[in-house]
Design a protein around this motif. Structure first.
Motif, PDB file in Angstrom:
ATOM      1  N   ASP A   1       0.863  -1.178   0.000  1.00  0.00           N
ATOM      2  CA  ASP A   1       0.000   0.000   0.000  1.00  0.00           C
ATOM      3  C   ASP A   1       0.906   1.236   0.000  1.00  0.00           C
ATOM      4  N   TYR A   2       1.167   1.769  -1.192  1.00  0.00           N
ATOM      5  CA  TYR A   2       2.093   2.887  -1.317  1.00  0.00           C
ATOM      6  C   TYR A   2       1.543   4.179  -0.731  1.00  0.00           C
ATOM      7  N   VAL A   3       0.223   4.309  -0.658  1.00  0.00           N
ATOM      8  CA  VAL A   3      -0.367   5.477  -0.004  1.00  0.00           C
ATOM      9  C   VAL A   3      -0.072   5.419   1.496  1.00  0.00           C
ATOM     10  N   ALA A   4      -0.224   4.237   2.092  1.00  0.00           N
ATOM     11  CA  ALA A   4       0.069   4.073   3.521  1.00  0.00           C
ATOM     12  C   ALA A   4       1.564   4.252   3.793  1.00  0.00           C
ATOM     13  N   ILE A   5       2.400   3.713   2.915  1.00  0.00           N
ATOM     14  CA  ILE A   5       3.849   3.877   3.077  1.00  0.00           C
ATOM     15  C   ILE A   5       4.197   5.361   3.022  1.00  0.00           C
ATOM     16  N   GLY A   6       3.629   6.067   2.070  1.00  0.00           N
ATOM     17  CA  GLY A   6       3.873   7.504   1.950  1.00  0.00           C
ATOM     18  C   GLY A   6       3.412   8.265   3.180  1.00  0.00           C
TER      19      GLY A   6
ATOM     20  N   ARG B   1       3.272   7.105   6.210  1.00  0.00           N
ATOM     21  CA  ARG B   1       4.233   6.831   7.286  1.00  0.00           C
ATOM     22  C   ARG B   1       5.509   7.657   7.103  1.00  0.00           C
ATOM     23  N   ILE B   2       5.942   7.782   5.852  1.00  0.00           N
ATOM     24  CA  ILE B   2       7.130   8.594   5.581  1.00  0.00           C
ATOM     25  C   ILE B   2       6.848  10.045   5.944  1.00  0.00           C
ATOM     26  N   ARG B   3       5.681  10.559   5.546  1.00  0.00           N
ATOM     27  CA  ARG B   3       5.320  11.938   5.875  1.00  0.00           C
ATOM     28  C   ARG B   3       5.300  12.143   7.389  1.00  0.00           C
ATOM     29  N   ALA B   4       4.693  11.205   8.130  1.00  0.00           N
ATOM     30  CA  ALA B   4       4.619  11.329   9.589  1.00  0.00           C
ATOM     31  C   ALA B   4       6.009  11.351  10.212  1.00  0.00           C
ATOM     32  N   ALA B   5       6.894  10.485   9.726  1.00  0.00           N
ATOM     33  CA  ALA B   5       8.265  10.447  10.257  1.00  0.00           C
ATOM     34  C   ALA B   5       9.009  11.733   9.914  1.00  0.00           C
ATOM     35  N   ARG B   6       8.811  12.228   8.695  1.00  0.00           N
ATOM     36  CA  ARG B   6       9.472  13.475   8.292  1.00  0.00           C
ATOM     37  C   ARG B   6       8.996  14.629   9.161  1.00  0.00           C
ATOM     38  N   GLU B   7       7.684  14.730   9.337  1.00  0.00           N
ATOM     39  CA  GLU B   7       7.138  15.825  10.147  1.00  0.00           C
ATOM     40  C   GLU B   7       7.570  15.709  11.609  1.00  0.00           C
ATOM     41  N   ALA B   8       7.615  14.487  12.128  1.00  0.00           N
ATOM     42  CA  ALA B   8       8.067  14.282  13.511  1.00  0.00           C
ATOM     43  C   ALA B   8       9.530  14.680  13.675  1.00  0.00           C
ATOM     44  N   SER B   9      10.295  14.562  12.592  1.00  0.00           N
ATOM     45  CA  SER B   9      11.708  14.960  12.625  1.00  0.00           C
ATOM     46  C   SER B   9      11.886  16.453  12.414  1.00  0.00           C
ATOM     47  N   GLY B  10      10.800  17.151  12.113  1.00  0.00           N
ATOM     48  CA  GLY B  10      10.865  18.594  11.922  1.00  0.00           C
ATOM     49  C   GLY B  10      11.458  19.013  10.587  1.00  0.00           C
ATOM     50  N   LEU B  11      11.408  18.127   9.603  1.00  0.00           N
ATOM     51  CA  LEU B  11      11.983  18.435   8.291  1.00  0.00           C
ATOM     52  C   LEU B  11      10.890  18.797   7.288  1.00  0.00           C
ATOM     53  N   THR B  12      11.237  19.657   6.352  1.00  0.00           N
ATOM     54  CA  THR B  12      10.363  19.930   5.226  1.00  0.00           C
ATOM     55  C   THR B  12      10.644  18.899   4.141  1.00  0.00           C
ATOM     56  N   GLN B  13       9.782  18.847   3.141  1.00  0.00           N
ATOM     57  CA  GLN B  13      10.040  17.954   2.016  1.00  0.00           C
ATOM     58  C   GLN B  13      11.340  18.348   1.320  1.00  0.00           C
ATOM     59  N   ALA B  14      11.593  19.641   1.225  1.00  0.00           N
ATOM     60  CA  ALA B  14      12.828  20.109   0.581  1.00  0.00           C
ATOM     61  C   ALA B  14      14.065  19.646   1.356  1.00  0.00           C
ATOM     62  N   GLU B  15      14.014  19.734   2.676  1.00  0.00           N
ATOM     63  CA  GLU B  15      15.151  19.308   3.492  1.00  0.00           C
ATOM     64  C   GLU B  15      15.375  17.803   3.385  1.00  0.00           C
ATOM     65  N   LEU B  16      14.295  17.035   3.382  1.00  0.00           N
ATOM     66  CA  LEU B  16      14.436  15.588   3.205  1.00  0.00           C
ATOM     67  C   LEU B  16      14.990  15.290   1.816  1.00  0.00           C
ATOM     68  N   GLY B  17      14.528  16.034   0.821  1.00  0.00           N
ATOM     69  CA  GLY B  17      15.045  15.867  -0.534  1.00  0.00           C
ATOM     70  C   GLY B  17      16.541  16.128  -0.613  1.00  0.00           C
TER      71      GLY B  17
ATOM     72  N   ILE C   1       6.093  10.540  -3.413  1.00  0.00           N
ATOM     73  CA  ILE C   1       6.256   9.356  -2.565  1.00  0.00           C
ATOM     74  C   ILE C   1       5.310   9.445  -1.372  1.00  0.00           C
ATOM     75  N   GLU C   2       5.257  10.614  -0.737  1.00  0.00           N
ATOM     76  CA  GLU C   2       4.410  10.779   0.443  1.00  0.00           C
ATOM     77  C   GLU C   2       2.919  10.641   0.115  1.00  0.00           C
ATOM     78  N   ARG C   3       2.516  11.040  -1.085  1.00  0.00           N
ATOM     79  CA  ARG C   3       1.114  10.909  -1.490  1.00  0.00           C
ATOM     80  C   ARG C   3       0.802   9.536  -2.077  1.00  0.00           C
ATOM     81  N   GLY C   4       1.838   8.768  -2.367  1.00  0.00           N
ATOM     82  CA  GLY C   4       1.638   7.451  -2.952  1.00  0.00           C
ATOM     83  C   GLY C   4       1.315   7.489  -4.430  1.00  0.00           C
ATOM     84  N   THR C   5       1.614   8.611  -5.085  1.00  0.00           N
ATOM     85  CA  THR C   5       1.341   8.733  -6.514  1.00  0.00           C
ATOM     86  C   THR C   5       2.494   8.224  -7.365  1.00  0.00           C
ATOM     87  N   ARG C   6       3.611   7.937  -6.737  1.00  0.00           N
ATOM     88  CA  ARG C   6       4.738   7.282  -7.386  1.00  0.00           C
ATOM     89  C   ARG C   6       5.155   6.112  -6.517  1.00  0.00           C
ATOM     90  N   ILE C   7       5.527   5.040  -7.163  1.00  0.00           N
ATOM     91  CA  ILE C   7       5.994   3.870  -6.432  1.00  0.00           C
ATOM     92  C   ILE C   7       7.448   4.104  -6.040  1.00  0.00           C
TER      93      ILE C   7
END
Length: 112
Positions: free
Chosen positions: A6-11, A13-29, A42-48
């Motif tokens: 379930d790539y939407v669920a995986i995304g 979880r990644i978003r939750a971990a990123r936000e808990a770490s205090g990072l923006t998508q740009a910083e994670l990138g 990836i976070e939206r699950g629109t790409r595998i």
């Protein structure tokens, strides 16, 4: 047994971990050498996400790949990420005292 990921669920979880770490998508990138747009997909699950991508993201967020792939460890992982984030930048002596208190509580949990 469910054989599809379930790539939407995986995304999520990644978003939750990123936000808990205090990072923006740009910083994670920047940490993973992915574009901000790719992280968003990836976070939206629109790409595998490839296994390599999931591995690099897990490393950047100081977590395990299974925390993204398996729902069972999500709550525990998110808690520890959040806890680590809340201690970041604090006085080293205070953090050491906090960790000692948590260790003592863990050793005596039966008595609580």
């Amino acid at each position: 047994m469910n054989t599809k990921l379930d790539y939407v669920a995986i995304g999520a979880r990644i978003r939750a971990a990123r936000e808990a770490s205090g990072l923006t998508q740009a910083e994670l990138g920047e940490r993973t050498f992915f574009s901000t747009a790719h992280i968003g997909h990836i976070e939206r699950g629109t790409r595998i996400a490839s296994l390599d991508a999931i591995f690099r993201i897990a490393q950047a967020l100081h977590t395990s790949v299974d925390s993204f792939l398996l729902d069972s460890s999500e709550d525990e992982t998110a808690f520890f990420i959040s806890l680590a984030s809340s201690l970041r930048g604090k006085d080293a002596g205070q953090v050491k005292n906090f960790c000692n208190i948590v260790r003592i509580l863990g050793e005596n949990i039966e008595e609580l």
